[in-house]
Design a protein around this motif. Structure first.
Motif, mmCIF file in Angstrom:
data_model
loop_
_atom_site.group_PDB
_atom_site.id
_atom_site.type_symbol
_atom_site.label_atom_id
_atom_site.label_comp_id
_atom_site.label_asym_id
_atom_site.label_seq_id
_atom_site.Cartn_x
_atom_site.Cartn_y
_atom_site.Cartn_z
ATOM 1 N N ILE A 242 0.718 -1.225 -0.109
ATOM 2 C CA ILE A 242 -0.074 0.080 -0.104
ATOM 3 C C ILE A 242 0.876 1.310 0.103
ATOM 4 O O ILE A 242 0.526 2.278 -0.463
ATOM 5 C CB ILE A 242 -0.930 0.003 1.348
ATOM 6 C CG1 ILE A 242 -1.954 1.152 1.000
ATOM 7 C CG2 ILE A 242 -0.151 0.094 2.356
ATOM 8 C CD1 ILE A 242 -2.930 0.927 -0.252
ATOM 9 N N SER A 243 2.160 1.043 0.492
ATOM 10 C CA SER A 243 2.817 2.339 0.642
ATOM 11 C C SER A 243 3.369 2.709 -0.628
ATOM 12 O O SER A 243 3.696 3.836 -0.952
ATOM 13 C CB SER A 243 4.175 2.253 1.511
ATOM 14 O OG SER A 243 4.898 1.046 0.904
ATOM 15 N N GLU A 244 3.309 1.820 -1.868
ATOM 16 C CA GLU A 244 3.682 2.150 -3.424
ATOM 17 C C GLU A 244 2.593 2.703 -3.991
ATOM 18 O O GLU A 244 2.588 2.932 -5.249
ATOM 19 C CB GLU A 244 4.050 0.854 -3.883
ATOM 20 C CG GLU A 244 5.406 0.168 -3.170
ATOM 21 C CD GLU A 244 5.559 -1.027 -3.782
ATOM 22 O OE1 GLU A 244 6.187 -1.221 -4.776
ATOM 23 O OE2 GLU A 244 5.229 -2.018 -3.028
ATOM 24 N N ARG A 245 1.326 2.947 -3.451
ATOM 25 C CA ARG A 245 0.321 3.490 -4.011
ATOM 26 C C ARG A 245 -0.227 2.785 -5.243
ATOM 27 O O ARG A 245 0.130 2.962 -6.314
ATOM 28 C CB ARG A 245 0.346 5.070 -4.506
ATOM 29 C CG ARG A 245 0.527 5.872 -3.233
ATOM 30 C CD ARG A 245 0.888 7.229 -3.898
ATOM 31 N NE ARG A 245 -0.051 7.860 -4.717
ATOM 32 C CZ ARG A 245 -1.098 8.590 -4.314
ATOM 33 N NH1 ARG A 245 -1.233 9.085 -3.069
ATOM 34 N NH2 ARG A 245 -1.912 9.442 -5.455
ATOM 35 N N PRO A 246 -0.725 1.370 -4.942
ATOM 36 C CA PRO A 246 -0.717 0.289 -6.126
ATOM 37 C C PRO A 246 -1.962 0.878 -6.732
ATOM 38 O O PRO A 246 -2.701 1.640 -6.556
ATOM 39 C CB PRO A 246 -0.993 -1.049 -5.192
ATOM 40 C CG PRO A 246 -1.541 -0.621 -3.871
ATOM 41 C CD PRO A 246 -0.752 0.698 -3.675
ATOM 42 N N SER A 247 -1.874 0.064 -8.081
ATOM 43 C CA SER A 247 -2.960 0.430 -9.054
ATOM 44 C C SER A 247 -3.995 -0.823 -9.205
ATOM 45 O O SER A 247 -3.304 -1.982 -9.253
ATOM 46 C CB SER A 247 -2.350 0.615 -10.374
ATOM 47 O OG SER A 247 -3.379 0.824 -11.361
ATOM 48 N N VAL A 248 -5.076 -0.696 -9.206
ATOM 49 C CA VAL A 248 -6.189 -1.609 -9.189
ATOM 50 C C VAL A 248 -7.084 -1.154 -10.285
ATOM 51 O O VAL A 248 -7.828 -0.169 -9.948
ATOM 52 C CB VAL A 248 -6.774 -2.093 -7.840
ATOM 53 C CG1 VAL A 248 -7.858 -3.056 -8.022
ATOM 54 C CG2 VAL A 248 -5.731 -2.697 -6.724
ATOM 55 N N THR A 249 -7.442 -2.124 -11.333
ATOM 56 C CA THR A 249 -7.887 -1.978 -12.579
ATOM 57 C C THR A 249 -7.847 -0.292 -12.945
ATOM 58 O O THR A 249 -8.959 0.596 -13.198
ATOM 59 C CB THR A 249 -9.645 -2.062 -12.375
ATOM 60 O OG1 THR A 249 -9.896 -1.476 -11.084
ATOM 61 C CG2 THR A 249 -9.836 -3.526 -12.598
#
Length: 299
Positions: A242-249
């Motif tokens: 989450i610290s990497e600001r993940p991308s989901v769709t």
């Protein structure tokens, strides 16, 4: 009984269906004709009619590679749309399937994972084409369709052993056919303490922990391969914190339980808005409305 009937039964199903047109008195054929909004006598000619065909064409993918599409003829598309609205859309899909459903969007898909810590995503390769005719047939049989009505449904929804990319029935039908797969992946996720969603060909898993469970990816790939799919080889698994600001769709999870639109999308929206000022093109205006809608619901 026709004297030739025993010999006709020995022929392959495709040839047999041409020599023996559907029995109009069949209760299932009458039901299917009612769903499609046509007379039952037309069902036999539809499977052989020149008006019902596909036109192949290509569009560029995001990575520049061509995507092959099949556009159904207006007559065929009308039947497919009718079958979608009057039958397929009435059937339940798995709660983990978030695409191709009224009232659901990529935002709903991403929000389910917004308060998690570790994320693993993977894409399925050639999703519609790899949804095999065998699995589509098994789904229709499970719904009770048989004989000539079943053959007509296969003609209506399947092309060259898969779902033809471009048919309006594909999105909903892919969710229905993959209900068993979604349930298996949901169970795998539950055992590992994960949340699971599928947005079309995008699979997302997330955990409220710091590590991805060992052997999890292999378990998912085995189940996916058993259903006839492959994961995208050029992308593979994408694991993030989450610290990497993940991308989901395509959307960004910010770490505070919220979902945001990436800056590239905001820039794209301004570009399309600028184009809409100079163009009356409805496609351009629709793109602007779409981006604006995403910005509103992610605020």
């Amino acid at each position: 009984m026709n004297a030739l009937e025993p010999l006709i039964r020995l022929l392959p199903p495709t040839l047999r269906s041409l020599l023996c047109p559907p029995r109009i008195g069949s209760e299932q054929l009458q039901r299917l004709a009612q769903i499609l909004g046509v007379d039952a006598t037309e069902l036999a000619s539809m499977r052989m009619g020149a008006r019902y065909h596909y036109r192949p064409f290509s569009v560029a993918k995001a990575d520049g590679r061509p995507r092959r599409l099949l556009a159904p003829s207006p007559a065929l598309k009308k039947l497919q749309r009718r079958f979608l609205d009057e039958y397929l859309a009435q059937l339940p899909v798995h709660h983990c399937a978030t695409a191709f459903r009224s009232g659901f969007s990529i935002v709903d898909n991403a929000r389910r994972h917004a308060r998690q810590t570790v994320f693993a995503t993977v894409d399925l390769r050639d999703f519609f084409e790899s949804t095999s005719a065998r699995r589509v047939r098994a789904f229709f049989i499970k719904q009770g369709w048989r004989s000539d009505a079943l053959r007509t449904l296969m003609w209506l929804c399947v092309y060259r052993n898969g779902l033809p990319q471009g048919a309006p029935t594909n999105p909903c039908l892919s969710n229905l056919v993959n209900l068993p797969l979604d349930e298996k992946l949901f169970q795998i996720a539950q055992k590992s303490g994960a949340l699971y969603t599928r947005y079309g060909d995008d699979l997302t898993f997330s955990w409220n922990s710091e590590h991805l469970p060992g052997g999890f990816q292999r378990a998912v790939e085995d189940r996916v391969e058993a259903a006839g799919y492959e994961t995208q080889p050029c992308k593979g698994w994408r694991v993030s914190h989450i610290s990497e600001r993940p991308s989901v769709t395509g959307l960004v999870l910010t770490g505070n339980g919220r979902v945001s639109v990436p800056r590239s999308w905001k820039w794209r929206m301004w570009v399309w808005r600028w184009k809409s000022w100079w163009s009356a093109d409805e496609v351009t205006r629709a793109k602007v409305r779409g981006y604006q809608g995403l910005l509103r619901i992610t605020k």
